[in-house]
Design a protein around this motif. Structure first.
Motif: not given
Length: 134
Positions: A36-45, A1-10, A47-56
């Motif tokens: 998260p492996t389908t995220f480009p740099k912006v979306a990965l950044k 599966m490809g990366l989310y390109d932010r041009m298409t509907d999420p 994702f990385d800003n979530f606090l531990p255990k804030s996404v369950t």
């Protein structure tokens, strides 16, 4: 599966991921890890800003993803917006067509006639634009 390109509907990207995981008989925890492996740099950044255990769980991550990236798609474009896409004076035809194609992706239910009219209207003056308009 490809990366989310932010041009298409999420939602479309999320649906593709779920379909792929369903075909692979993957669990929700696998989806959660794979997403998260389908995220480009912006979306990965983001994702990385979530606090531990804030996404369950995967559903929680999916909802946060849609909330964050659907904002960009809230402004629905219509076919007449393509008339504003013009080929620049020194812009190559290929570059113009790429830019025009990206603009077309943002328009829902785009009729073929509107695409043709938009392309012809946006071409810079010259022999090519005159020949194609005939």
């Amino acid at each position: 599966m490809g990366l989310y390109d932010r041009m298409t509907d999420p939602r479309h990207h999320l649906s593709n991921l779920k379909s792929q995981q369903y075909l692979d008989n993957a669990s929700y925890s696998t989806c959660y890890k794979a997403f998260p492996t389908t995220f480009p740099k912006v979306a990965l950044k983001w994702f990385d800003n979530f606090l531990p255990k804030s996404v369950t769980c995967f559903d929680d991550l999916a909802m946060k993803f849609l909330t964050r990236f659907s904002i960009q798609n809230d402004k629905v474009k219509h076919a007449p917006s393509l008339l504003g896409v013009k080929q620049e004076v020194k812009e190559a035809l290929q570059d113009y067509m790429e830019r025009f194609s990206k603009a077309c992706v943002k328009v829902q239910n785009l009729p073929t006639e509107a695409v043709i009219m938009g392309i012809v209207n946006g071409l810079k003056e010259g022999s090519f634009s005159q020949s194609i308009s005939k």
